[in-house]
Design a protein around this motif. Structure first.
Motif, mmCIF file in Angstrom:
data_model
loop_
_atom_site.group_PDB
_atom_site.id
_atom_site.type_symbol
_atom_site.label_atom_id
_atom_site.label_comp_id
_atom_site.label_asym_id
_atom_site.label_seq_id
_atom_site.Cartn_x
_atom_site.Cartn_y
_atom_site.Cartn_z
ATOM 1 N N GLU A 156 -12.243 4.558 -3.136
ATOM 2 C CA GLU A 156 -11.147 3.606 -3.044
ATOM 3 C C GLU A 156 -10.161 4.002 -1.949
ATOM 4 O O GLU A 156 -9.651 3.149 -1.220
ATOM 5 C CB GLU A 156 -10.423 3.492 -4.383
ATOM 6 N N ARG A 157 -9.883 5.303 -1.823
ATOM 7 C CA ARG A 157 -8.990 5.766 -0.762
ATOM 8 C C ARG A 157 -9.601 5.504 0.613
ATOM 9 O O ARG A 157 -8.914 5.100 1.550
ATOM 10 C CB ARG A 157 -8.672 7.257 -0.933
ATOM 11 N N MET A 160 2.066 2.071 -3.456
ATOM 12 C CA MET A 160 1.008 2.352 -4.438
ATOM 13 C C MET A 160 1.004 3.818 -4.840
ATOM 14 O O MET A 160 1.366 4.689 -4.057
ATOM 15 C CB MET A 160 -0.381 2.047 -3.856
ATOM 16 N N ASP A 161 0.546 4.070 -6.055
ATOM 17 C CA ASP A 161 0.314 5.436 -6.501
ATOM 18 C C ASP A 161 -1.134 5.771 -6.159
ATOM 19 O O ASP A 161 -2.063 5.425 -6.879
ATOM 20 C CB ASP A 161 0.560 5.555 -8.004
ATOM 21 N N LYS A 162 -1.307 6.442 -5.030
ATOM 22 C CA LYS A 162 -2.658 6.712 -4.530
ATOM 23 C C LYS A 162 -3.337 7.880 -5.245
ATOM 24 O O LYS A 162 -4.521 8.110 -5.058
ATOM 25 C CB LYS A 162 -2.603 6.956 -3.028
ATOM 26 N N SER A 163 -2.597 8.598 -6.051
ATOM 27 C CA SER A 163 -3.183 9.735 -6.749
ATOM 28 C C SER A 163 -4.176 9.283 -7.824
ATOM 29 O O SER A 163 -5.039 10.051 -8.230
ATOM 30 C CB SER A 163 -2.094 10.596 -7.392
ATOM 31 N N ILE A 210 0.835 -1.203 0.000
ATOM 32 C CA ILE A 210 0.000 0.000 0.000
ATOM 33 C C ILE A 210 0.869 1.252 0.000
ATOM 34 O O ILE A 210 0.562 2.231 -0.675
ATOM 35 C CB ILE A 210 -0.976 -0.021 1.199
ATOM 36 N N LEU A 232 -6.359 6.863 -7.384
ATOM 37 C CA LEU A 232 -7.541 6.294 -6.747
ATOM 38 C C LEU A 232 -8.622 7.351 -6.577
ATOM 39 O O LEU A 232 -8.320 8.525 -6.344
ATOM 40 C CB LEU A 232 -7.183 5.725 -5.376
ATOM 41 N N LEU A 252 -9.278 1.874 1.402
ATOM 42 C CA LEU A 252 -7.886 1.583 1.737
ATOM 43 C C LEU A 252 -7.559 1.997 3.171
ATOM 44 O O LEU A 252 -6.888 1.271 3.906
ATOM 45 C CB LEU A 252 -6.969 2.309 0.754
ATOM 46 N N ARG A 253 -8.069 3.166 3.579
ATOM 47 C CA ARG A 253 -7.856 3.620 4.959
ATOM 48 C C ARG A 253 -8.500 2.668 5.956
ATOM 49 O O ARG A 253 -7.918 2.341 6.994
ATOM 50 C CB ARG A 253 -8.422 5.031 5.150
#
Length: 118
Positions: A77-78, A68-71, A65, A73, A81-82
């Protein structure tokens, strides 16, 4: 006139179905998140080998995680993930519990006692 009515009806059906999907996914998300008590109970039922394997899996997943490239998402989805990270945090704490913590005052007291005894 008939064509505009059918287009309108189709648009209405699509809007209603999208609301239904959003509501269904929100319910599934709530069901997927475990409470702290449920996590503690599940961890208590594990053997030591299972706990070690689960801890390894949690570490690997957290590293995955982090990289990962969270930008890319979207907001949902974010959020998911949290929640996953939070539940893994509780589980890791339950697996690794049992440590001994000594405060600074406790260490000083032990040193003073040792000096007085010796």
């Amino acid at each position: 006139m008939k064509k505009t009515m059918s287009v309108l009806a189709l648009a209405l059906v699509m809007i209603l179905s999208s609301f239904t999907n959003v509501h269904a996914s929100a319910l599934a998300e709530k069901a997927a998140v475990e409470s702290k008590e449920a996590i503690k109970a599940r961890v208590a039922a594990m053997t030591d080998a299972e706990k070690e394997e689960r801890a390894k899996y949690i570490k690997a997943r957290v590293e995955e995680i982090r990289t990962m490239d969270k930008s890319m998402l979207n907001r949902a989805e974010r959020k998911e993930l949290r929640k996953e990270l939070q539940s893994m945090k509780y589980e890791a704490k339950a697996i690794g519990s049992g440590g001994v913590y000594i405060s600074l005052a406790g260490i000083l007291l032990i040193i003073l006692l040792l000096i007085l005894i010796l």
